[in-house]
Each structure stands twice: as C-alpha cells, then as structure tokens.
Design a protein around this motif. Sequence first.
Motif, PDB file in Angstrom:
ATOM      1  N   HIS A   1       0.835  -1.402  -0.142  1.00  0.00           N
ATOM      2  CA  HIS A   1       0.376   0.191   0.020  1.00  0.00           C
ATOM      3  C   HIS A   1       0.689   0.975   0.264  1.00  0.00           C
ATOM      4  O   HIS A   1      -0.093   2.718  -0.186  1.00  0.00           O
ATOM      5  N   SER A   2       2.009   1.122   0.625  1.00  0.00           N
ATOM      6  CA  SER A   2       3.035   2.238   0.304  1.00  0.00           C
ATOM      7  C   SER A   2       4.100   1.780  -1.349  1.00  0.00           C
ATOM      8  O   SER A   2       4.686   0.858  -1.470  1.00  0.00           O
ATOM      9  N   TYR A   3       4.350   3.074  -2.183  1.00  0.00           N
ATOM     10  CA  TYR A   3       4.669   3.197  -3.071  1.00  0.00           C
ATOM     11  C   TYR A   3       5.957   3.386  -2.260  1.00  0.00           C
ATOM     12  O   TYR A   3       7.051   3.090  -3.414  1.00  0.00           O
ATOM     13  N   TYR A   4       6.462   4.019  -1.067  1.00  0.00           N
ATOM     14  CA  TYR A   4       8.068   4.054  -0.830  1.00  0.00           C
ATOM     15  C   TYR A   4       8.291   3.312   0.325  1.00  0.00           C
ATOM     16  O   TYR A   4       8.398   4.598   1.265  1.00  0.00           O
ATOM     17  N   PRO A   5       8.443   2.146   0.064  1.00  0.00           N
ATOM     18  CA  PRO A   5       8.561   1.646   1.170  1.00  0.00           C
ATOM     19  C   PRO A   5       9.414   1.459   2.539  1.00  0.00           C
ATOM     20  O   PRO A   5      11.016   2.026   1.383  1.00  0.00           O
ATOM     21  N   GLN A   6       9.323   1.359   3.396  1.00  0.00           N
ATOM     22  CA  GLN A   6      10.682   1.372   4.435  1.00  0.00           C
ATOM     23  C   GLN A   6      12.224  -0.047   3.455  1.00  0.00           C
ATOM     24  O   GLN A   6      12.817   0.796   3.617  1.00  0.00           O
ATOM     25  N   TYR A   7      11.482  -1.278   2.830  1.00  0.00           N
ATOM     26  CA  TYR A   7      12.319  -2.169   2.000  1.00  0.00           C
ATOM     27  C   TYR A   7      11.400  -2.832   1.236  1.00  0.00           C
ATOM     28  O   TYR A   7      10.488  -2.640   1.210  1.00  0.00           O
ATOM     29  N   LEU A   8      12.176  -3.121   0.739  1.00  0.00           N
ATOM     30  CA  LEU A   8      11.484  -4.479  -0.683  1.00  0.00           C
ATOM     31  C   LEU A   8      12.812  -5.597  -0.100  1.00  0.00           C
ATOM     32  O   LEU A   8      13.818  -5.493   0.459  1.00  0.00           O
ATOM     33  N   TRP A   9      12.024  -6.298  -0.614  1.00  0.00           N
ATOM     34  CA  TRP A   9      12.142  -7.879  -0.281  1.00  0.00           C
ATOM     35  C   TRP A   9      13.178  -8.051  -1.929  1.00  0.00           C
ATOM     36  O   TRP A   9      12.945  -8.215  -2.736  1.00  0.00           O
ATOM     37  N   ASN A  10      15.068  -8.725  -1.687  1.00  0.00           N
ATOM     38  CA  ASN A  10      15.125  -9.191  -2.432  1.00  0.00           C
ATOM     39  C   ASN A  10      15.686 -10.723  -2.289  1.00  0.00           C
ATOM     40  O   ASN A  10      16.564 -10.969  -1.483  1.00  0.00           O
ATOM     41  N   ASN A  11      15.058 -11.614  -2.124  1.00  0.00           N
ATOM     42  CA  ASN A  11      14.693 -13.329  -2.651  1.00  0.00           C
ATOM     43  C   ASN A  11      14.816 -12.743  -1.401  1.00  0.00           C
ATOM     44  O   ASN A  11      13.601 -12.824  -1.054  1.00  0.00           O
ATOM     45  N   LYS A  12      15.158 -13.238   0.129  1.00  0.00           N
ATOM     46  CA  LYS A  12      14.603 -13.436   0.549  1.00  0.00           C
ATOM     47  C   LYS A  12      15.541 -12.316   1.725  1.00  0.00           C
ATOM     48  O   LYS A  12      15.527 -12.272   3.362  1.00  0.00           O
ATOM     49  N   THR A  13      16.025 -11.356   1.644  1.00  0.00           N
ATOM     50  CA  THR A  13      16.436 -10.502   2.272  1.00  0.00           C
ATOM     51  C   THR A  13      16.099  -9.179   1.783  1.00  0.00           C
ATOM     52  O   THR A  13      15.821  -8.425   1.176  1.00  0.00           O
ATOM     53  N   LYS A  14      15.921  -8.572   3.177  1.00  0.00           N
ATOM     54  CA  LYS A  14      15.319  -7.421   3.136  1.00  0.00           C
ATOM     55  C   LYS A  14      16.501  -6.470   2.673  1.00  0.00           C
ATOM     56  O   LYS A  14      17.106  -5.699   2.814  1.00  0.00           O
TER      57      LYS A  14
END
Length: 460
Positions: A159-172
């Motif tokens: 719901h946030s397009y400016y997130p605190q993090y995204l997942w790169n495989n299983k790593t934040k």
Amino acid sequence: MSGGLLFASLGSTVQGQEAVATKERPNVIYLLCDDMGYSDIEAYGQQMISTPNLTYLVNNGMSFTQFYASTAVSAPSRASLMTGQHTGHTKIRGNKEIQPEGQEPLDKNVKTLGHLFQENGYVTGCFGKWGMGYPGSGGEANDMGFDVFYGYNCQRKAHSYYPQYLWNNKTKEQLGGQKYSQDLIHQHAMQFIRDNADKAFFGYFTYTIPHAELTQPQDSIVAMYEGKFHEPNPWYDNGDYGTALNPRTQFAAMITRLDTYVGQIIAELKRLGIDDKTLFIFTSDNGPHNEGGADPTFFNTEERLRGLKRALYEGGMRVPFIAYWPGTIQPKGISHLQAAGWDMMPTFAELLGEDENWREEAMDGLSILPTLTGNGTQQEHDFLYWEFHEEGGRQAVRAGDWKLIRQNIRSGNPTHELYNIATDPHEDNNVASAYPDKVEELKEIMDREHVHSDMFNFGR
C-alpha cells in the motif's frame, strides 16, 4: 478435489537442464498489474488517459473482450492464477492477513506456474507483489518455483509506494522510504530480461500500479495531466493510504507510467532480438478500486461494465487481456472467448508440451493456446465460477450468455440475480423471476463447485 494441483514428472526437458527459448517454446512474460479496470486503457475505451504502448500491443497482438480475473480481490486471484484452480478449489480464497507481514501461504505441496517453467529448464523470476506466503512460511516466491524475487512479500506493505524496504529474494533491502518501489521493481525486471536473453525465461511481473496509494515521482509523466482534471476539493487520507491532493492527476499518470514500462519492455525485447521468441501477456488481477482517492466512475466515461473491485459484477472481474508474440500471434486479433486466470496453467503446460502429463482432474482451466496461435481446436468452458469471501460472501457463475450472482451468503438468506450478459452487459436487468429453471441450473453449479474450506467458508 484436492487442495492443490499435483503434476507428474515432466518429460520434455530433463529437470534442471537449462533451456533456450525458441519460436515454439518461447520466453513468457506475464505482466499482472493491480486493480486496473476493463476501461482504464485507451484500446478498451479509455478517453482521458494516454496508453500508446498498450495500444501498440493490441495492434500487434490479440486482445480479449471477455477475459476474467480469477476473482475480485488480490490474493485469491493470484493463487488461482498460480495453481490453475478456480476459487472454489484453491486453498487461498480471500485476503487472510498475517501479522506483522504477509498473507496465508500457498499449500507447500501445490505446484505453481513457477514450478512448471522451472522444471522445464526455464529461469524464473517474480518482480512486484507476491502476497501468497509470509516470511518463513514456505509459501514465499522463492519457495514456490521462482529463482529470483524482488518486491513486496506482503500485499498490505504494498500500500506504500515509498516503502521502508523491499525483499531481494529473502533478504530485506532497506530503502528508508526514499525510493519509488515501482521504478526499482521495473529496473530489476528489465535486468532479468537482459541477464537471461540467451536462455529461456519466465517473468512474472506483478507491478502494483494502479493500486492505491496514488503517488509517484512528480516528473514529466505527471506533468502531462496537471490541470487537466477538476480535482476533489481536496481529497484527504481516510485510512490505509497516504494523502493524494490531486488523485485524478495521480491516477492517470500512474496508468501512463505503467504503459511506459510496457513500452520499455517491448523495446528491450526488440533490442535483444528476442521479441519473436517471447510471449508477452498483459492483464490485471481484478477490476478497478475506489480507494485512496481513486475515482473509477469519473474515468469510466463509456460506463461499459457495472461494479468495482470486490464485486462479482462484470466490472469487478472482467479485465484487459492482451497477448503479443510477433510472428505467431496475428496482429489486430480480437477474441470473444470466455476465459479466466485459471486457464493460464493449462495454456502454458500445452505451450511447453506438457499437457498430457498433467492430472487434468485437478485443474479447472482450459488451454487458450489454440486461440492465441490459430492452431488446433479451442475447447470452451461450460461455465466459469467465482467466489468472494468478504462483505457477506458472494458466488457467481457464467454459463454461455447467462450469469447468476449469489449475494449475502452468510446472512443465511442469500439473494440471487440473473443476467443475460449478451443483451445486458451492464447487468441492469435482473431476470431471475422470469427464468427460474435457469436460476436453479446455475445454483447447482455453485453448490457443486464450492469445495468446503475450514478457512474460507460461507458459514453454512
């Protein structure tokens, strides 16, 4: 009916052997955007928003006029797509939220589209929103047939397009709320194409545009629409989404931004010389939303279909579906075939030569490959079935021109609405009282196709 699709050993390619795309067994890109309605792009009737690249796909590929999402909300629609089962048979039939992050996971024993391609030697990647398994559940994208994942594990976090993090495989990957997620996701998707141009790949691109919240970089795309629309006076945040002071401008620009991504994908396939060895499909997970300041009524100038996201009226489920495969799919094709998201599993199985190895009794879909290629005989559905577990519970069946909707199931006294979609596509005239035998016929399908689920039941 089991809770998931199990398939036999795959014969065309030795498991794990790397494959190379050909004109017969192409790369596949399946771009599933989020909450885009049937009339949100120019080729499907939109008059206020520019989508030239999607128009290019339509003019150089095949567009479907009666393609349906698997249901009217995100998680079950995607689960049905992934497993080839409609929402009366899938494990995930609603947006069951897990705290602090994630949703109910797919069954660990279920094979997905990712597994299908992976076991045929394809490199597989998911870029965008997953929403079918919380971290550590065994239902994450990397556990369900995808070699590479980048994006949101949790649809609520999306719901946030400016997130605190995204997942790169299983790593934040920590972002600190400073970067626009869709640009990052698209960049990773484009790199996936480049990295695997000399291999066979399946890209599941699940961009969240145009889901709320309505925000993006304030760049030249937004400038195209500034001052063009009369905006609400003003619109403020009313819950789960950030404030959009000019929501109509933002919505239109988000659609054009997505269209721009599509154009960049087409250009890259051409630059790499693999466009004729790539099947590119564009569609949506359900109909349009009215959240976060979105105003689908304003943009739906032709008022083609009734209903929004969460409704089992046509507007909640009928979505754009465009297939582009130069040299194989003929330009400017239009199909009126009734098809749905759960048809993709058998379609891709046939594409890979694996259709005869599958336990077809555990699959609800039919391959639409004969329609796409013009080769072979196209089977047609006797019916399409949907269920929805929010707002009192709903079911719908379409059989030929007839469609029955059952509403307010949990009340114990559900109502039934019957429409003839051929003569009444906007579903204005409920003719249930005039055709009681047809109502009973379709009710029997509803009752048969809903296999009991302790997690998702209608309280009966």
